[in-house]
Write an enzyme that holds these catalytic residues in place. Structure first.
Site, PDB file in Angstrom:
ATOM      1  N   HIS A   1      27.935  26.363  30.907  1.00 41.07           N
ATOM      2  CA  HIS A   1      28.045  27.246  30.099  1.00 41.07           C
ATOM      3  C   HIS A   1      27.295  28.095  29.468  1.00 41.07           C
ATOM      4  O   HIS A   1      26.611  27.125  29.169  1.00 41.07           O
ATOM      5  CB  HIS A   1      28.697  27.194  29.230  1.00 41.07           C
ATOM      6  CG  HIS A   1      30.789  27.094  29.797  1.00 41.07           C
ATOM      7  ND1 HIS A   1      32.007  27.797  29.800  1.00 41.07           N
ATOM      8  CD2 HIS A   1      31.065  25.947  30.471  1.00 41.07           C
ATOM      9  CE1 HIS A   1      32.992  27.065  30.826  1.00 41.07           C
ATOM     10  NE2 HIS A   1      32.639  26.354  30.690  1.00 41.07           N
TER      11      HIS A   1
ATOM     12  N   CYS B   1      36.337  27.686  28.048  1.00 37.14           N
ATOM     13  CA  CYS B   1      37.702  26.963  27.817  1.00 37.14           C
ATOM     14  C   CYS B   1      38.955  27.663  27.034  1.00 37.14           C
ATOM     15  O   CYS B   1      38.652  27.258  25.314  1.00 37.14           O
ATOM     16  CB  CYS B   1      37.199  24.918  27.115  1.00 37.14           C
ATOM     17  SG  CYS B   1      38.955  24.477  27.225  1.00 37.14           S
TER      18      CYS B   1
ATOM     19  N   HIS C   1      28.082  21.338  35.155  1.00 37.26           N
ATOM     20  CA  HIS C   1      29.008  22.524  35.203  1.00 37.26           C
ATOM     21  C   HIS C   1      28.851  23.080  33.874  1.00 37.26           C
ATOM     22  O   HIS C   1      28.892  22.815  32.725  1.00 37.26           O
ATOM     23  CB  HIS C   1      30.912  21.640  35.505  1.00 37.26           C
ATOM     24  CG  HIS C   1      31.452  23.554  34.757  1.00 37.26           C
ATOM     25  ND1 HIS C   1      32.405  23.966  35.764  1.00 37.26           N
ATOM     26  CD2 HIS C   1      31.765  24.423  33.426  1.00 37.26           C
ATOM     27  CE1 HIS C   1      32.910  24.787  35.208  1.00 37.26           C
ATOM     28  NE2 HIS C   1      32.545  24.592  33.728  1.00 37.26           N
TER      29      HIS C   1
ATOM     30  N   ARG D   1      39.018  30.524  38.614  1.00 35.25           N
ATOM     31  CA  ARG D   1      39.382  29.639  37.917  1.00 35.25           C
ATOM     32  C   ARG D   1      39.258  29.504  36.453  1.00 35.25           C
ATOM     33  O   ARG D   1      39.410  29.868  35.104  1.00 35.25           O
ATOM     34  CB  ARG D   1      39.770  27.495  38.061  1.00 35.25           C
ATOM     35  CG  ARG D   1      40.454  26.689  38.142  1.00 35.25           C
ATOM     36  CD  ARG D   1      40.394  26.543  36.318  1.00 35.25           C
ATOM     37  NE  ARG D   1      38.898  26.065  36.390  1.00 35.25           N
ATOM     38  CZ  ARG D   1      38.215  25.508  35.120  1.00 35.25           C
ATOM     39  NH1 ARG D   1      38.875  24.933  33.977  1.00 35.25           N
ATOM     40  NH2 ARG D   1      37.045  24.692  35.158  1.00 35.25           N
ATOM     41  N   ASP D   2      37.769  28.639  36.363  1.00 35.23           N
ATOM     42  CA  ASP D   2      37.594  29.263  34.777  1.00 35.23           C
ATOM     43  C   ASP D   2      36.975  30.150  33.781  1.00 35.23           C
ATOM     44  O   ASP D   2      37.471  30.626  33.027  1.00 35.23           O
ATOM     45  CB  ASP D   2      36.062  27.965  34.829  1.00 35.23           C
ATOM     46  CG  ASP D   2      35.903  28.097  33.976  1.00 35.23           C
ATOM     47  OD1 ASP D   2      35.760  28.685  32.455  1.00 35.23           O
ATOM     48  OD2 ASP D   2      34.941  26.822  33.205  1.00 35.23           O
TER      49      ASP D   2
ATOM     50  N   ASN E   1      30.463  30.635  31.952  1.00 38.16           N
ATOM     51  CA  ASN E   1      29.920  29.838  32.575  1.00 38.16           C
ATOM     52  C   ASN E   1      28.795  30.625  33.362  1.00 38.16           C
ATOM     53  O   ASN E   1      28.248  31.426  32.780  1.00 38.16           O
ATOM     54  CB  ASN E   1      30.605  29.961  33.704  1.00 38.16           C
ATOM     55  CG  ASN E   1      32.222  28.761  33.482  1.00 38.16           C
ATOM     56  OD1 ASN E   1      32.155  27.510  33.981  1.00 38.16           O
ATOM     57  ND2 ASN E   1      32.567  29.527  33.490  1.00 38.16           N
TER      58      ASN E   1
END
Length: 329
Positions: free
Chosen positions: A230, A261, A228, A37-38, A270
């Site tokens: 980065h 993002c 979470h 996803r990310d 990430n």
């Protein structure tokens, strides 16, 4: 050594006066793989078959939780326009906690209808990022938590609220701790089962990590809080270690260090799954994830996205392997 060890891991010998330091770490942590996803949301669309090959490789690593996709507007995030198709294939793999990210109740309905009941819903702590990311204020985003929680719970699933820009916003600068705490408290009150604090643009540092974690956990006692991170400024793994020492056992990471993002200028990848696994396993913390299998998944991911991955460990080839010394000749 005789003596005592305090809560900070400082061990003192009463007779010799010697001080040693230990890292206070849990025996195991639970890593969620977010590369599907990310990791892919800012990439050019990857064909479904290539995504399924990535999933196959990720499941083979032993990871227990995978964020499979996101049910958001295909116009806003074309790379994840095939969310329904991806969800339809998840039943081929068992013993994995599948989840999907949603941006509003419409997305939650889509996810549940597609068979994914464990949802993540993003609420930005800053209004500017909330408007850029979701087209509404933070207050309006929080107001939808109850409805989304009801949809998830009604389908036998759960809702995790991810608080984006928990530490910093690309438009407003530093996010005040009380602001993030207020969002966390409101989300839990509305029905969120757990929380995740997101360093959306990769700006925080270990001390700030611990300070915010302490504040949020005081405001929401008994609620699981994950992180979470980065790695935009190279502090991602240090932040992860600080969070773990502070008692966090749920962390997000992305295979190969992919991610970012699309609505946060300057956000990069990430923290890399293989780097997090290496850090933890070499420190005696079990993840249940096979490092060599993650590196194999990274190779498949690199082929799928068509460019080099940012992970330093991946480029290094994994663990250091002793080589024969060259002769002087």
């Amino acid at each position: 050594m005789r003596g005592t060890t305090d809560s900070r891991g400082v061990r003192r010998d009463r007779e010799l006066g010697v001080i040693e330091f230990d890292l206070v770490l849990p025996t195991e942590v639970d890593v969620r793989e977010v590369g599907m996803r990310d990791g892919l949301q800012i990439e050019a669309p990857v064909p479904l078959e290539a995504k399924l090959a990535m999933l196959e490789a990720l499941v083979a690593t032993g990871v227990r939780r995978i964020e499979a996709t996101s049910f958001v507007s295909p116009k806003a995030v074309p790379a994840l326009a095939d969310a329904d198709q991806v969800a339809a294939e998840l039943s081929r793999w068992g013993d994995v906690h599948w989840s999907a990210l949603v941006a509003n109740p419409r997305g939650a309905v889509r996810a549940v209808d597609a068979g994914v009941a464990h949802l993540e819903y993003v609420v930005s702590a800053s209004d500017a990022h909330s408007r850029a990311n979701a087209g509404r204020s933070t207050t309006d985003a929080v107001a939808a938590v109850g409805e989304i929680a009801g949809l998830a719970h009604g389908a036998g699933g759960s809702l995790e609220v991810i608080i984006a820009t928990a530490w910093d916003c690309p438009f407003e600068g530093r996010t005040a701790i009380p602001r993030t705490v207020d969002v966390a408290r409101a989300a839990v009150t509305a029905g969120a089962d757990q929380l995740c604090l997101g360093d959306t643009i990769g700006t925080t540092t270990p001390l700030r990590v611990v300070q915010l974690l302490d504040a949020v956990r005081r405001a929401c006692p008994g609620v699981p809080v994950g992180v979470h991170f980065h790695d935009t400024r190279g502090t991602g793994q240090a932040n992860a270690l600080a969070a773990i020492q502070a008692g966090v056992t749920q962390l997000d990471s992305s295979v190969g260090g992919l991610g970012g993002c699309p609505f946060a200028p300057g956000a990069s990848g990430n923290i890399a799954t293989e780097e997090l696994v290496y850090l933890l396993e070499e420190s005696g913390v079990r993840t249940g994830i096979d490092l060599d299998a993650v590196l194999a998944a990274a190779r498949i991911t690199e082929e799928a996205v068509g460019h080099e991955l940012p992970s330093s460990l991946y480029r290094a080839g994994g663990r250091s392997v002793p080589r024969p010394a060259s002769s002087a000749g």
